[in-house]
Design an enzyme around this catalytic site. Sequence first.
Site, PDB file in Angstrom:
ATOM      1  N   ASP A 122      -2.282  -1.715   9.822  1.00  0.00           N
ATOM      2  CA  ASP A 122      -2.401  -1.738   8.365  1.00  0.00           C
ATOM      3  C   ASP A 122      -2.925  -3.078   7.828  1.00  0.00           C
ATOM      4  OD1 ASP A 122      -1.367   0.825   8.205  1.00  0.00           O
ATOM      5  OD2 ASP A 122       0.688   0.144   7.824  1.00  0.00           O
ATOM      6  N   GLY A 163       7.732   1.126   4.632  1.00  0.00           N
ATOM      7  CA  GLY A 163       6.580   2.035   4.625  1.00  0.00           C
ATOM      8  C   GLY A 163       5.540   1.622   3.600  1.00  0.00           C
ATOM      9  N   LEU A 164       5.641   0.356   3.144  1.00  0.00           N
ATOM     10  CA  LEU A 164       4.705  -0.153   2.133  1.00  0.00           C
ATOM     11  C   LEU A 164       3.801  -1.240   2.713  1.00  0.00           C
ATOM     12  CD1 LEU A 164       7.258  -0.416  -0.813  1.00  0.00           C
ATOM     13  CD2 LEU A 164       5.428   1.273  -0.601  1.00  0.00           C
ATOM     14  N   LYS A 202       0.843  -1.204   0.000  1.00  0.00           N
ATOM     15  CA  LYS A 202       0.000   0.000   0.000  1.00  0.00           C
ATOM     16  C   LYS A 202       0.868   1.240   0.000  1.00  0.00           C
ATOM     17  CE  LYS A 202       0.911   1.421   4.383  1.00  0.00           C
ATOM     18  NZ  LYS A 202       1.741   2.591   4.633  1.00  0.00           N
ATOM     19  N   GLY A 224       4.483  -4.217   3.894  1.00  0.00           N
ATOM     20  CA  GLY A 224       4.752  -5.582   3.429  1.00  0.00           C
ATOM     21  C   GLY A 224       4.453  -6.623   4.504  1.00  0.00           C
ATOM     22  N   GLY A 225       4.846  -6.352   5.749  1.00  0.00           N
ATOM     23  CA  GLY A 225       4.590  -7.295   6.850  1.00  0.00           C
ATOM     24  C   GLY A 225       3.089  -7.455   7.074  1.00  0.00           C
ATOM     25  N   SER A 226       2.359  -6.362   6.919  1.00  0.00           N
ATOM     26  CA  SER A 226       0.901  -6.410   7.079  1.00  0.00           C
ATOM     27  C   SER A 226       0.273  -7.198   5.941  1.00  0.00           C
ATOM     28  CB  SER A 226       0.320  -4.990   7.083  1.00  0.00           C
ATOM     29  OG  SER A 226       0.893  -4.250   8.126  1.00  0.00           O
ATOM     30  N   ALA A 227       0.808  -7.037   4.735  1.00  0.00           N
ATOM     31  CA  ALA A 227       0.307  -7.794   3.586  1.00  0.00           C
ATOM     32  C   ALA A 227       0.519  -9.290   3.824  1.00  0.00           C
ATOM     33  CB  ALA A 227       1.027  -7.347   2.310  1.00  0.00           C
ATOM     34  N   PRO A 272       9.393  -4.497  -0.519  1.00  0.00           N
ATOM     35  CA  PRO A 272      10.558  -4.201   0.327  1.00  0.00           C
ATOM     36  C   PRO A 272      10.212  -4.230   1.820  1.00  0.00           C
ATOM     37  CG  PRO A 272      10.404  -2.634  -1.479  1.00  0.00           C
ATOM     38  CD  PRO A 272       9.156  -3.466  -1.522  1.00  0.00           C
ATOM     39  N   ALA A 303      10.304  -3.252   5.784  1.00  0.00           N
ATOM     40  CA  ALA A 303      10.405  -2.042   6.621  1.00  0.00           C
ATOM     41  C   ALA A 303      10.501  -0.785   5.770  1.00  0.00           C
ATOM     42  CB  ALA A 303      11.593  -2.135   7.587  1.00  0.00           C
TER      43      ALA A 303
HETATM   44  O1  C5P Z   1      -0.072  -1.236  14.340  1.00  0.00           O
HETATM   45  P1  C5P Z   1       1.367  -1.404  13.994  1.00  0.00           P
HETATM   46  O2  C5P Z   1       1.962  -2.616  14.641  1.00  0.00           O
HETATM   47  O3  C5P Z   1       1.635  -1.351  12.533  1.00  0.00           O
HETATM   48  O4  C5P Z   1       2.098  -0.143  14.611  1.00  0.00           O
HETATM   49  C1  C5P Z   1       3.499  -0.093  14.755  1.00  0.00           C
HETATM   50  C2  C5P Z   1       3.872   1.127  15.581  1.00  0.00           C
HETATM   51  O5  C5P Z   1       3.595   2.317  14.823  1.00  0.00           O
HETATM   52  C3  C5P Z   1       3.079   1.296  16.865  1.00  0.00           C
HETATM   53  O6  C5P Z   1       3.681   0.598  17.904  1.00  0.00           O
HETATM   54  C4  C5P Z   1       3.150   2.800  17.076  1.00  0.00           C
HETATM   55  O7  C5P Z   1       4.391   3.186  17.596  1.00  0.00           O
HETATM   56  C5  C5P Z   1       3.099   3.341  15.652  1.00  0.00           C
HETATM   57  N1  C5P Z   1       1.730   3.683  15.235  1.00  0.00           N
HETATM   58  C6  C5P Z   1       1.093   4.768  15.812  1.00  0.00           C
HETATM   59  N2  C5P Z   1      -0.171   5.099  15.426  1.00  0.00           N
HETATM   60  C7  C5P Z   1      -0.818   4.388  14.467  1.00  0.00           C
HETATM   61  C8  C5P Z   1      -0.182   3.293  13.854  1.00  0.00           C
HETATM   62  C9  C5P Z   1       1.097   2.959  14.260  1.00  0.00           C
HETATM   63  O8  C5P Z   1       1.667   5.434  16.692  1.00  0.00           O
HETATM   64  N3  C5P Z   1      -2.043   4.747  14.094  1.00  0.00           N
END
Ligand code: C5P
Length: 294
Positions: free
Chosen positions: A133, A95-96, A4, A98-101, A91, A93
């Site tokens: 995500d 910002g895309l 994404k 990928g881990g969530s996908a 890629p 880590a």
């Molecule tokens: O939900 P996710 O595991 O992707 O979030 C990773 C980190 O990103 C969270 O621990 C938090 O530090 C930050 N985050 C946030 N606010 C969001 C999404 C992520 O602060 N809405």
Amino acid sequence: MPAKVNVVLDVGPLRPDGFHDLTTVFQAISLFDVVTAEAVAGDEVSLRIVGEGADELPLDDGNLAVRAVRALAARTGHSPGVRLTLEKSIPVAGGLAGGSADAAGALLACDTLWGTGLGDVALAALAADLGSDVPFALHGGTALGTGRGETLVEVLALGTVHWVLGVADGGLSTPAVYAELDASRAAGLPQADVEVDAALAALRSGEPAKLALALGNSLSPAACRLRPALTSVLAAGMECGALAAQISGSGPTVMFLVSDSGHGHELARRLTDRGVIRKALVAHGPVQGARVLS
Ligand code: C5P
């Protein structure tokens, strides 16, 4: 499952639970990881990863895809025994998401393999527990995300949007970028101007020139402070003819808006020739969310 981009990402204040309320427009793009799930006897979840960043990723519960399988097994009472294979193109880590996908793919694959009959609403709730995500990786398309990013409403995007992704060496930690944003706000540093309504209107118009004016990301300045080289990557993209440039999510991938795929390939070539990025990927959106191939 698709990667994404956040066409626009407006980060609100820090919440007591450590997350930030945000308003974002996600778009799923044509860059995919593939998850294969095979049933095995017993309770073991094994994971094999091939492709992009395979050496850097954990194979145990440190991997969100493994946690997704365990969460689905716990929710349904099914034995978690499964052999997962991740073929990665997104890629790591970057910002895309990928881990969530990968987590979304593992959920959907095991849901299908086990015939749980859970349904979309229950799967989306499990996805939201796994990460902010993950619900969007299941959903796909173009969607307005609120809350932590897990509450989604489909939005209208006319036509196809073309992107070039400038992939850097090494990732950026999402929590570190959010923490840098908080620190910069506390210190009164200048912040990014983010107009979600303008981005929604631009997507509805289907006009790249309008969308170019409407991209925005609250995390951009923080990511650039943590990784100063990103400022030159953004500038290089504009010098090489991008319509707009911004950090994707929490970075360090930089997303460039282009007018069509020919423009995308030309920009990718110029950026690669300059050597400012490790790799340039041409992609388009919106595409479907996670789906079952067979
Ligand atoms: O939900 P996710 O595991 O992707 O979030 C990773 C980190 O990103 C969270 O621990 C938090 O530090 C930050 N985050 C946030 N606010 C969001 C999404 C992520 O602060 N809405």
